[in-house]
Motif scaffolding. Structure first.
Motif, PDB file in Angstrom:
ATOM      1  N   GLU B  73      48.468  53.071  36.400  1.00 45.61           N
ATOM      2  CA  GLU B  73      47.969  52.942  35.028  1.00 45.61           C
ATOM      3  C   GLU B  73      48.993  52.398  34.046  1.00 45.61           C
ATOM      4  OE1 GLU B  73      45.963  56.688  33.820  1.00 45.61           O
ATOM      5  OE2 GLU B  73      45.945  56.866  36.008  1.00 45.61           O
ATOM      6  N   ALA B  74      50.249  52.458  34.415  1.00 45.21           N
ATOM      7  CA  ALA B  74      51.271  51.931  33.509  1.00 45.21           C
ATOM      8  C   ALA B  74      51.236  50.404  33.472  1.00 45.21           C
ATOM      9  CB  ALA B  74      52.647  52.415  33.948  1.00 45.21           C
ATOM     10  N   ARG B  75      50.562  49.826  34.452  1.00 49.81           N
ATOM     11  CA  ARG B  75      50.430  48.365  34.483  1.00 49.81           C
ATOM     12  C   ARG B  75      49.138  47.977  33.784  1.00 49.81           C
ATOM     13  NH1 ARG B  75      50.576  45.784  40.281  1.00 49.81           N
ATOM     14  NH2 ARG B  75      50.247  43.906  39.062  1.00 49.81           N
ATOM     15  N   PRO B  76      49.140  46.813  33.123  1.00 45.20           N
ATOM     16  CA  PRO B  76      47.878  46.381  32.510  1.00 45.20           C
ATOM     17  C   PRO B  76      46.811  46.149  33.581  1.00 45.20           C
ATOM     18  CG  PRO B  76      49.720  45.133  31.633  1.00 45.20           C
ATOM     19  CD  PRO B  76      50.250  45.919  32.793  1.00 45.20           C
ATOM     20  N   PHE B  77      45.651  46.710  33.348  1.00 45.05           N
ATOM     21  CA  PHE B  77      44.546  46.591  34.302  1.00 45.05           C
ATOM     22  C   PHE B  77      44.230  45.124  34.586  1.00 45.05           C
ATOM     23  CE2 PHE B  77      39.949  46.286  35.121  1.00 45.05           C
ATOM     24  CZ  PHE B  77      39.883  47.045  36.273  1.00 45.05           C
ATOM     25  N   GLU B  78      44.213  44.356  33.498  1.00 43.08           N
ATOM     26  CA  GLU B  78      43.849  42.945  33.607  1.00 43.08           C
ATOM     27  C   GLU B  78      44.762  42.184  34.568  1.00 43.08           C
ATOM     28  OE1 GLU B  78      42.579  39.518  30.416  1.00 43.08           O
ATOM     29  OE2 GLU B  78      44.088  40.977  29.856  1.00 43.08           O
ATOM     30  N   LEU B  79      46.059  42.451  34.474  1.00 40.69           N
ATOM     31  CA  LEU B  79      47.005  41.736  35.329  1.00 40.69           C
ATOM     32  C   LEU B  79      46.837  42.136  36.785  1.00 40.69           C
ATOM     33  CD1 LEU B  79      50.302  41.739  33.232  1.00 40.69           C
ATOM     34  CD2 LEU B  79      48.413  40.104  33.239  1.00 40.69           C
ATOM     35  N   TRP B  80      46.530  43.414  36.978  1.00 43.23           N
ATOM     36  CA  TRP B  80      46.305  43.909  38.341  1.00 43.23           C
ATOM     37  C   TRP B  80      45.112  43.182  38.962  1.00 43.23           C
ATOM     38  CZ3 TRP B  80      42.473  47.717  40.161  1.00 43.23           C
ATOM     39  CH2 TRP B  80      42.736  48.179  41.450  1.00 43.23           C
ATOM     40  N   VAL B  81      44.025  43.091  38.194  1.00 44.69           N
ATOM     41  CA  VAL B  81      42.819  42.423  38.706  1.00 44.69           C
ATOM     42  C   VAL B  81      43.083  40.928  38.922  1.00 44.69           C
ATOM     43  CG1 VAL B  81      40.393  41.911  38.247  1.00 44.69           C
ATOM     44  CG2 VAL B  81      41.325  44.119  37.608  1.00 44.69           C
ATOM     45  N   LEU B  82      43.819  40.324  37.996  1.00 43.87           N
ATOM     46  CA  LEU B  82      44.138  38.898  38.151  1.00 43.87           C
ATOM     47  C   LEU B  82      44.951  38.647  39.424  1.00 43.87           C
ATOM     48  CD1 LEU B  82      44.996  37.743  34.521  1.00 43.87           C
ATOM     49  CD2 LEU B  82      43.205  36.799  35.975  1.00 43.87           C
ATOM     50  N   ALA B  83      45.844  39.580  39.721  1.00 43.37           N
ATOM     51  CA  ALA B  83      46.651  39.420  40.940  1.00 43.37           C
ATOM     52  C   ALA B  83      45.760  39.501  42.181  1.00 43.37           C
ATOM     53  CB  ALA B  83      47.753  40.477  40.992  1.00 43.37           C
ATOM     54  N   ILE B  84      44.778  40.407  42.160  1.00 43.56           N
ATOM     55  CA  ILE B  84      43.833  40.485  43.287  1.00 43.56           C
ATOM     56  C   ILE B  84      43.074  39.165  43.403  1.00 43.56           C
ATOM     57  CG2 ILE B  84      41.792  41.656  44.217  1.00 43.56           C
ATOM     58  CD1 ILE B  84      42.658  44.167  42.742  1.00 43.56           C
ATOM     59  N   ALA B  85      42.606  38.669  42.240  1.00 40.44           N
ATOM     60  CA  ALA B  85      41.812  37.437  42.231  1.00 40.44           C
ATOM     61  C   ALA B  85      42.619  36.262  42.786  1.00 40.44           C
ATOM     62  CB  ALA B  85      41.344  37.124  40.817  1.00 40.44           C
TER      63      ALA B  85
END
Ligand SMILES: [Zn+2]
Lengths: 166, 193
Positions: B73-85
């Motif tokens: 949760e300390a990481r921005p959710f958006e960046l996490w999802v973008l990395a998956i994408a």
């Protein structure tokens, strides 16, 4: 016009980022290098004007449909399972603690299970010996056939692909 | 991949992530709504195909949902999802290059899908089309870094987190991508480098 040879572009760019350096000084006096830097600036302006397109209108709905169909993540199921187990154990403990009579009966039942269990093992063994003496191999063969036959039938019914098919 | 968040006080995704982890689908839906555009945008930029971009973006969110317990949760959710994408896109591109080499044909789809811009100048539009056409001929990493920096206006640190590289390399990557773009735009189609 500069007397020196034009620097490599990487070098020039490093100097631009750093804000100083021979390459940058050269570029200030060199038409060719200034032109390249100016083109980069113009291109950056154009790039900043590009926008992300919108996803298809049904995008979120499609995602949520797939999420609904997806199996629940294992970790979440385990958490829920242990939660229920812990909750019921706590509830049972509470009931027992509140009513000494129930506790008596539970203790008695538990003791009976232990005593019966001790008697159960030798009886089971003697039964097995009797069966072995009477039927022996025929019995084992019949039981195995029944067991494997049923398992195979179940697998077929469940429609799971066998390993060789998968 | 590690990343520190300096401006940590507000983690707007935290409550929704917590609710979604407990199985609250509405919370997850809100998360999807919040980041669908950049996620789809990056997929489209990388894959240059509407249908594939939509499919991969959906798959991205499904994976995110199933891996939500592992999200920090300390990481921005958006960046996490973008990395998956981006990982899913790169996988697909790798599979695709095995099948065929280069094709400019999906460009038509990409261009047709552009959101209408506020500026009405026809000249500006023409200019942008040729820019995007040139952009589509670049390699995946170049397109990615340009899209994240200029289109999505992310910081070099954020881009580094998505791409899984050192932040210090981003400016150089950007420059190299821009330089390739500049050369593509100078030359008539076909030639490169
Ligand atoms: Zn020069």
């Amino acid at each position: 016009m500069s007397a020196q040879r034009c620097p490599e572009l990487d070098e020039l760019f490093d100097a631009v980022v750093a804000g100083s350096g021979d390459a940058l000084e050269h570029a200030l006096g060199c038409e060719a290098c200034s032109a390249v830097l100016e083109e980069h600036r113009q291109m950056e302006k154009d790039l900043y004007r590009v926008v992300d397109p919108l996803p298809p209108p049904d995008f979120v709905q499609s995602v949520m449909t797939r999420v609904a169909e997806a199996p629940v993540p294992l970790r979440r199921e385990l958490t829920a399972g242990f939660g229920i187990l812990g909750g019921s154990a706590a509830l049972a403990g509470l009931v027992l603690a509140r009513d000494p009579q129930v506790l008596d009966r539970v203790g008695l039942a538990f003791a009976r299970v232990l005593v019966d269990g001790q008697a159960f093992v030798p009886r089971l063994l003697s039964a097995l010996v009797t069966v072995w003496d009477a039927a022996g191999f025929v019995g084992i063969a019949a039981c195995s056939t029944l067991l494997f036959g049923s398992l195979f039938g179940l697998k077929r019914l469940s429609g799971e692909p066998t390993i060789s098919e998968a | 991949m590690m990343m520190a968040v300096d401006d940590a006080p507000a983690l707007p995704w935290r409550d929704e992530v917590a609710a979604a982890r407990k199985g609250n689908r509405h919370a997850f839906e809100a998360l999807v709504r919040g980041v669908q555009r950049p996620v789809y945008g990056l997929c489209l930029r990388l894959l240059a195909n509407d249908a594939e971009a939509a499919e991969v973006a959906q798959e991205t969110f499904l994976r995110a949902y199933q891996a939500l317990d592992r999200f920090d949760e300390a990481r921005p959710f958006e960046l996490w999802v973008l990395a998956i994408a981006r990982n899913l896109c790169l996988d697909l591109l790798r599979r695709r290059t095995r099948a065929r080499t280069e094709d400019l044909e999906p460009m038509k789809e990409l261009l047709a899908s552009q959101a209408p811009s506020q500026e009405d100048a026809a000249v500006a539009r023409e200019e942008r089309l040729s820019l995007e056409q040139a952009m589509a001929t670049l390699g995946a990493e170049d397109r990615e870094v340009l899209a994240l920096y200029y289109v999505q206006r992310r910081t070099t640190k954020e881009i580094a987190a998505v791409m899984g590289v050192a932040p210090g390399t981003i400016m150089a990557r950007l420059f190299r991508a821009r330089e390739k773009l500049r050369r593509r735009m100078q030359q008539p189609e076909g030639e490169s480098r």
